[in-house]
Design a protein around this motif. Structure first.
Motif, short mmCIF file in Angstrom:
data_model
loop_
_atom_site.label_atom_id
_atom_site.label_comp_id
_atom_site.label_asym_id
_atom_site.label_seq_id
_atom_site.Cartn_x
_atom_site.Cartn_y
_atom_site.Cartn_z
N ALA A 192 -7.39 38.15 18.23
CA ALA A 192 -6.10 38.45 17.59
C ALA A 192 -5.53 39.75 18.12
CB ALA A 192 -6.27 38.52 16.07
N GLY A 195 -3.94 39.15 21.36
CA GLY A 195 -2.63 38.53 21.20
C GLY A 195 -1.56 39.54 20.83
N VAL A 196 -1.92 40.47 19.94
CA VAL A 196 -0.98 41.52 19.56
C VAL A 196 -0.64 42.40 20.77
CG1 VAL A 196 -0.67 43.58 18.14
CG2 VAL A 196 -1.67 41.53 17.13
N LEU A 200 2.37 39.30 20.57
CA LEU A 200 2.49 38.39 19.44
C LEU A 200 2.51 39.17 18.12
CD1 LEU A 200 -0.09 35.63 20.46
CD2 LEU A 200 2.39 35.32 20.26
N ARG A 202 1.27 40.10 14.44
CA ARG A 202 -0.10 40.09 13.95
C ARG A 202 -0.44 38.80 13.21
NH1 ARG A 202 -4.86 42.08 14.97
NH2 ARG A 202 -3.88 44.12 15.35
N ALA A 205 -0.81 35.94 15.70
CA ALA A 205 -1.99 36.14 16.54
C ALA A 205 -3.27 35.81 15.77
CB ALA A 205 -2.03 37.58 17.04
N SER A 206 -3.34 36.24 14.51
CA SER A 206 -4.52 35.98 13.69
C SER A 206 -4.69 34.49 13.44
CB SER A 206 -4.42 36.73 12.36
OG SER A 206 -4.42 38.12 12.58
N ALA A 209 -5.85 32.78 16.69
CA ALA A 209 -7.25 33.10 17.00
C ALA A 209 -8.20 32.29 16.12
CB ALA A 209 -7.49 34.59 16.83
#
Length: 273
Positions: A192, A195-196, A200, A202, A205-206, A209
């Motif tokens: 995640a 991704g951030v 992305l 948060r 992204a979380s 993931a």
């Protein structure tokens, strides 16, 4: 109604097993007694599940069918000092409950020294048990029968899969599946964060993931794929995935996980000394 299941330790794992046993009607609430030293914890468990509670471990140890030890291994010696069976008649052993211990690092030898006339099974569940998705390894003691094993598999099967191993492998189980959920959680958090870092939000992204890890595990299990097969299917020549894998290899990702399992395995051995 007489108590059939006694649980010493009302912590996270003890509650996880308790909740699933009640939900699947393996036991009724009035057949269960939980012992815990904290008054607030006893009240919470009583109100939430309707089970009997006590601060007296000796009372819980008198359960009719199964005694589940769900305390921290560091306090086993103190708890065990009040549970000695030395004065009991060996001929009455058939009436004593099966002891199932989920204490990391506490050997069958130490358990059987305390519960001298009782069948003992050492078990290692993991935290996904709280949602019924755990896996538990069990190692039977010297007086455990096929009937005892079936009881244990029914009880622990309420929180996920059950596998039987020799006791010599239990510390390795602890290092892999016992501690493994924490490794996976760290990996999901890192995915995640990556991704951030790539732009992305948060929350997205979380979600990406978590769903990626969940879906990959389910795919491997349902299709019975070796992880290397799935990895090869996803990586195309000169593509994005092989670039990412190359970076994982440069950063020692595999070695880090292997060393994590080894470190937890060694710590489990230390706890048993």
């Amino acid at each position: 109604m007489s108590i059939k299941l006694g649980i010493i330790g009302g912590g996270v794992m003890g509650e996880a097993i308790l909740s699933r046993l009640l939900a699947q009607q393996v036991y009724r609430s009035d057949q269960v007694l939980v012992s815990d030293p904290q008054a607030q914890r006893r009240e919470d468990l009583s109100q939430r599940y309707g089970v009997n509670v006590t601060s007296d471990n000796g009372v819980a140890a008198e359960a009719g069918e199964v005694l589940l030890l769900a305390i921290k291994p560091q306090v086993f010696k103190a708890v065990a000092s009040n549970l000695s069976q030395d004065d009991q008649n060996p001929s009455a052993s058939e009436t004593l409950p099966l002891v199932i211990s989920i204490l990391a690092g506490v050997s069958l030898g130490k358990l059987e020294a305390v519960f001298e006339h009782q069948p003992v099974i050492r078990a290692m569940p993991n935290t996904p048990a709280t949602v019924g998705a755990g896996i538990t390894a069990i190692a039977p003691g010297k007086t455990v029968t096929a009937k005892h094993l079936q009881v244990a598999k029914t009880l622990l099967g309420a929180v996920g899969e059950v596998v039987e191993v020799s006791e010599s492998l239990m510390d390795a189980v602890t290092g892999l599946s016992g501690s493994g959920p924490a490794y996976v959680a760290v990996m999901i958090e890192a995915l995640a964060d990556g991704g951030v870092a790539a732009g992305l939000p948060r929350a997205i992204a979380s979600k990406l993931a978590l769903s990626t890890v969940w879906g990959t595990a389910q795919l491997l299990q349902d299709k019975q794929l070796h992880p290397a097969q799935l990895k090869d299917q996803v990586t195309s020549p000169g593509g994005t995935t092989i670039a990412g894998i190359a970076e994982l290899e440069r950063s020692g990702f595999r070695s880090a996980l292997i060393e994590a399992v080894q470190a937890a395995y060694q710590r489990s051995q230390q706890l048993g000394k």
